[in-house]
Design an enzyme around this catalytic site. Structure first.
Site, PDB file in Angstrom:
ATOM      1  N   HIS A  42       0.842   4.180   7.149  1.00 40.54           N
ATOM      2  CA  HIS A  42       1.020   4.736   5.804  1.00 40.54           C
ATOM      3  C   HIS A  42       1.681   6.104   5.837  1.00 40.54           C
ATOM      4  CE1 HIS A  42      -2.440   1.868   5.187  1.00 40.54           C
ATOM      5  NE2 HIS A  42      -1.553   1.473   4.286  1.00 40.54           N
ATOM      6  N   SER A  63       0.784  -1.239   0.000  1.00 39.94           N
ATOM      7  CA  SER A  63       0.000   0.000   0.000  1.00 39.94           C
ATOM      8  C   SER A  63       0.814   1.286   0.000  1.00 39.94           C
ATOM      9  CB  SER A  63      -0.967   0.010   1.186  1.00 39.94           C
ATOM     10  OG  SER A  63      -0.291  -0.181   2.410  1.00 39.94           O
ATOM     11  N   ASP A 101      -2.817   6.414  11.197  1.00 38.15           N
ATOM     12  CA  ASP A 101      -2.881   4.962  11.352  1.00 38.15           C
ATOM     13  C   ASP A 101      -1.527   4.345  11.692  1.00 38.15           C
ATOM     14  OD1 ASP A 101      -1.474   5.038   8.943  1.00 38.15           O
ATOM     15  OD2 ASP A 101      -3.102   4.187   7.743  1.00 38.15           O
TER      16      ASP A 101
END
Length: 264
Positions: free
Chosen positions: A241, A40, A238
């Site tokens: 990321h 990601s 989070d």
């Protein structure tokens, strides 16, 4: 149909062509092609919070007619954020390093021409999901081969992955060997034994074995494999990321590594 109808149509097309110069313009084939693979943080989650992207595109990631992406239909189109839209399972995409990398190498690399970006990253994937013969591996080969089928030179694979391998100690300990095998297999199957491979050492992880994976990444000594370190770059709330600005900083590191290798 009347002559007046054709005249009105012609005038409309003329106005559109002046107002939108890209209308009807044939894209120039990419000269320098880069594969973007991993999970990601390569796909890009910069600016994504609570499942929504804020839409902020910094100037470093601005679109450019000389930066193209290979879309899911294997066609070249002008690239823009989010670069990985339509690649892999549906997920909210944000800013990644690809666009800023392309802009940076075009600004600082005098021999860099039209850049072709080939997004292949898929979030939440372990390195075992990228091993030779897997769906992700075969898809990377398919998209890479399609990207060079019309000409252009494959310049490098940019790889940012490993967060999902920090959960289990067995995965973390095996990471170095798995990545080395992946690099060797990709070079062999692409017929490019010296292909530049630029990997990113983790800034975060899903588990507690981040440093184990990082040691493996930093310890690879294969020829023409470079490593840039993302540790210390700012993270989204989070804690997994990279933020949009952090992605720009990472892109600049990737560009510096590519340009240094290209000049050596």
């Amino acid at each position: 149909m009347s002559t007046s109808w054709f005249i009105r149509l012609f005038c409309t097309l003329l106005v559109v062509s002046y107002s939108y110069p890209e209308f009807g313009r044939a894209l120039e084939a990419p000269k320098d092609i880069f594969i973007l693979a991993g999970q990601s943080n390569m796909a890009g989650r910069g600016g994504v919070r609570h499942g929504k992207w804020d839409g902020n595109v910094p100037p470093e990631s601005a679109p450019n007619p000389s930066i193209l992406r290979l879309n899911p239909q294997l066609q070249w189109e002008e690239a823009h954020e989010p670069l990985h839209t339509g690649i892999g399972p549906p997920k909210t995409q944000g800013v990644g390093p690809g666009m800023a990398f392309a802009n940076e190498i075009r600004a600082k690399g005098s021999m860099v021409g039209v850049v072709g970006l080939v997004p292949c990253a898929v979030g939440g994937t372990k390195i075992s999901a990228w091993a030779r013969g897997t769906t992700l591996y075969n898809e990377l080969l398919r998209r890479t081969n399609a990207s060079v089928s019309g000409g252009g030179q494959l310049r490098a694979i940019l790889w940012y992955q490993g967060e999902s391998d920090t959960v289990r100690s067995e995965d973390a300990e095996a990471y170095k060997g798995n990545l080395e095998k992946l690099i060797i297999d990709l070079r062999s199957d692409l017929g490019h034994p010296t292909l530049l491979f630029i990997q990113v050492a983790l800034a975060s992880g899903e588990g507690k074995f981040i440093e184990t994976v990082r040691r493996g990444q930093l310890g690879i000594r294969l020829p023409n494999v470079k490593c840039v370190d993302a540790k210390g770059l700012r993270l989204e709330p989070d804690k997994l990321h990279l933020t949009t600005i952090a992605q720009i900083h990472l892109a600049q590191k990737l560009a510096a590594a590519f340009l240094a290798a290209d000049q050596s």
